[in-house]
Design a protein around this motif. Structure first.
Motif, mmCIF file in Angstrom:
data_model
loop_
_atom_site.group_PDB
_atom_site.id
_atom_site.type_symbol
_atom_site.label_atom_id
_atom_site.label_comp_id
_atom_site.label_asym_id
_atom_site.label_seq_id
_atom_site.Cartn_x
_atom_site.Cartn_y
_atom_site.Cartn_z
ATOM 1 N N ARG A 266 -1.865 15.460 9.043
ATOM 2 C CA ARG A 266 -1.719 14.915 7.428
ATOM 3 C C ARG A 266 -0.745 14.726 6.454
ATOM 4 O O ARG A 266 -0.045 14.009 6.337
ATOM 5 C CB ARG A 266 -2.225 16.660 6.592
ATOM 6 C CG ARG A 266 -2.167 16.510 5.200
ATOM 7 C CD ARG A 266 -2.817 17.635 4.433
ATOM 8 N NE ARG A 266 -4.547 17.542 5.089
ATOM 9 C CZ ARG A 266 -5.237 18.280 4.522
ATOM 10 N NH1 ARG A 266 -4.767 20.198 4.676
ATOM 11 N NH2 ARG A 266 -6.010 19.494 5.627
ATOM 12 N N ALA A 267 0.650 15.404 7.214
ATOM 13 C CA ALA A 267 2.032 15.040 7.292
ATOM 14 C C ALA A 267 2.910 13.745 7.040
ATOM 15 O O ALA A 267 2.906 12.883 6.811
ATOM 16 C CB ALA A 267 2.985 16.035 7.826
ATOM 17 N N ARG B 132 0.575 11.125 7.298
ATOM 18 C CA ARG B 132 -0.288 10.238 6.525
ATOM 19 C C ARG B 132 -0.106 10.533 5.008
ATOM 20 O O ARG B 132 0.513 9.066 4.186
ATOM 21 C CB ARG B 132 -1.496 10.966 5.909
ATOM 22 C CG ARG B 132 -2.227 9.926 5.124
ATOM 23 C CD ARG B 132 -3.749 9.980 5.311
ATOM 24 N NE ARG B 132 -4.527 12.212 5.512
ATOM 25 C CZ ARG B 132 -5.177 12.420 4.912
ATOM 26 N NH1 ARG B 132 -4.389 12.270 3.262
ATOM 27 N NH2 ARG B 132 -4.824 14.011 4.819
ATOM 28 N N GLN B 133 1.009 11.149 4.409
ATOM 29 C CA GLN B 133 1.703 11.350 3.221
ATOM 30 C C GLN B 133 2.651 10.193 2.752
ATOM 31 O O GLN B 133 3.096 9.876 2.070
ATOM 32 C CB GLN B 133 1.991 12.736 2.926
ATOM 33 C CG GLN B 133 0.685 13.520 2.464
ATOM 34 C CD GLN B 133 0.570 14.942 2.709
ATOM 35 O OE1 GLN B 133 1.600 15.662 3.169
ATOM 36 N NE2 GLN B 133 -0.322 16.141 1.907
ATOM 37 N N ASP C 1 1.536 6.596 2.943
ATOM 38 C CA ASP C 1 1.258 6.541 1.421
ATOM 39 C C ASP C 1 2.903 6.769 0.878
ATOM 40 O O ASP C 1 3.148 5.650 0.046
ATOM 41 C CB ASP C 1 0.969 7.554 0.742
ATOM 42 C CG ASP C 1 -1.430 7.630 2.003
ATOM 43 O OD1 ASP C 1 -1.041 6.939 2.859
ATOM 44 O OD2 ASP C 1 -1.616 8.707 1.881
ATOM 45 N N GLU C 2 3.113 7.455 1.189
ATOM 46 C CA GLU C 2 5.150 8.357 0.393
ATOM 47 C C GLU C 2 5.249 6.030 0.460
ATOM 48 O O GLU C 2 6.149 5.047 -0.198
ATOM 49 C CB GLU C 2 5.951 8.726 1.068
ATOM 50 C CG GLU C 2 6.796 8.997 -0.180
ATOM 51 C CD GLU C 2 8.212 9.840 0.809
ATOM 52 O OE1 GLU C 2 9.411 9.402 0.032
ATOM 53 O OE2 GLU C 2 7.670 11.027 0.881
ATOM 54 N N GLU D 187 -7.982 13.295 9.202
ATOM 55 C CA GLU D 187 -6.516 13.146 8.998
ATOM 56 C C GLU D 187 -6.238 11.715 9.009
ATOM 57 O O GLU D 187 -5.429 11.572 8.449
ATOM 58 C CB GLU D 187 -5.921 14.212 9.326
ATOM 59 C CG GLU D 187 -5.781 15.471 8.949
ATOM 60 C CD GLU D 187 -5.977 16.066 7.637
ATOM 61 O OE1 GLU D 187 -5.609 14.992 6.697
ATOM 62 O OE2 GLU D 187 -6.622 17.054 7.263
#
Length: 241
Positions: free
Chosen positions: A180-181, A183-184, A187-188, A216
């Motif tokens: 998940r991190a 993917r974040q 996105d950032e 994820e």
């Protein structure tokens, strides 16, 4: 050694799990590419995988992959997924379609220099050590933005995604925060519009944890033992691909 029937059975099992993970997370099955990690298997096994129509092949070291690549490269798409030393860039460029392990500025400079000389554009994943394990390669998450800003000035490198390796665990659900991190982080990176094109891909998930990775957002999963097995006498380094 893997035979055709075994491979078909194992591929069917992987496909069922990927499809289920996509369904659970509301994703399309077409968003996820399955890479066969063939670094522990023979030329013959790799040939079988490719001749059965499985397109994506992952290898970690040129000295181990060279014979396979020289005989089979026209049959598939080749991914370099191992730690890459700057002095080995000349062996990898022009042979592998993707490099999944760009993890430091010195390597980026070496890739850009060689690619510019050869008039190539190299598709790379930035490798991030999300878990912080000392045994894992990859930049720290806090270094990603500055790395992207540096690579932006290297037009011979195209950043297509981010890559990470989660810790091995008997309880795959524990890997979810790592995936998940990543993917974040992607996105950032895209929200900041640092790179000329949006970063699409996430290379994450191996034999032990790929269901969670797909849930994820993984777009490439790297599967060794669960898909192609490991030939007798194959090298071991604690990998869980």
């Amino acid at each position: 050694m893997l035979d055709r029937q075994q491979f078909e059975q194992q591929l069917a099992q992987v496909e069922a799990r990927v499809t289920s993970a996509c369904t659970r997370s509301g994703r399309s099955r077409e968003e996820v590419q399955v890479m066969a990690v063939t670094k522990y298997v023979s030329l013959e096994t790799t040939r079988l995988v490719l001749e059965q129509g499985h397109a994506h092949i992952g290898e970690s070291r040129w000295q181990d992959a060279s014979q396979k690549w020289e005989q089979l490269h026209q049959l598939g798409t080749w991914h370099f997924i191992g730690h890459l030393q700057s002095n080995k860039v000349k062996d990898v460029l022009g042979r592998f379609d993707y490099i999944h392990s760009l993890d430091r500025l010195s390597l980026a400079k070496a890739i850009h220099k060689k690619a510019t000389q050869d008039q190539q554009r190299v598709k790379c994943f930035l490798q991030v050590n999300v878990s912080g394990e000392a045994s894992k390669h990859g930049m720290e998450p806090e270094q990603l933005i500055s790395m992207a800003e540096s690579v932006r000035e290297m037009p011979s490198i195209e950043i297509v995604g981010l890559m990470t390796m989660a810790p091995y665990t008997e309880h795959p659900e524990e890997t979810r925060p790592v995936f998940r991190a990543l993917r974040q982080l992607r996105d950032e990176l895209n929200q900041r519009s640092i790179l000329p094109n949006p970063v699409q891909h996430l290379s994450m998930g191996m034999s032990n944890d790929f269901d969670i990775a797909v849930e994820e957002g993984a777009t490439f999963i790297r599967l060794g033992s669960v898909l192609v097995g490991k030939d007798e006498g194959g090298e071991t380094n604690g990998s869980h691909e």
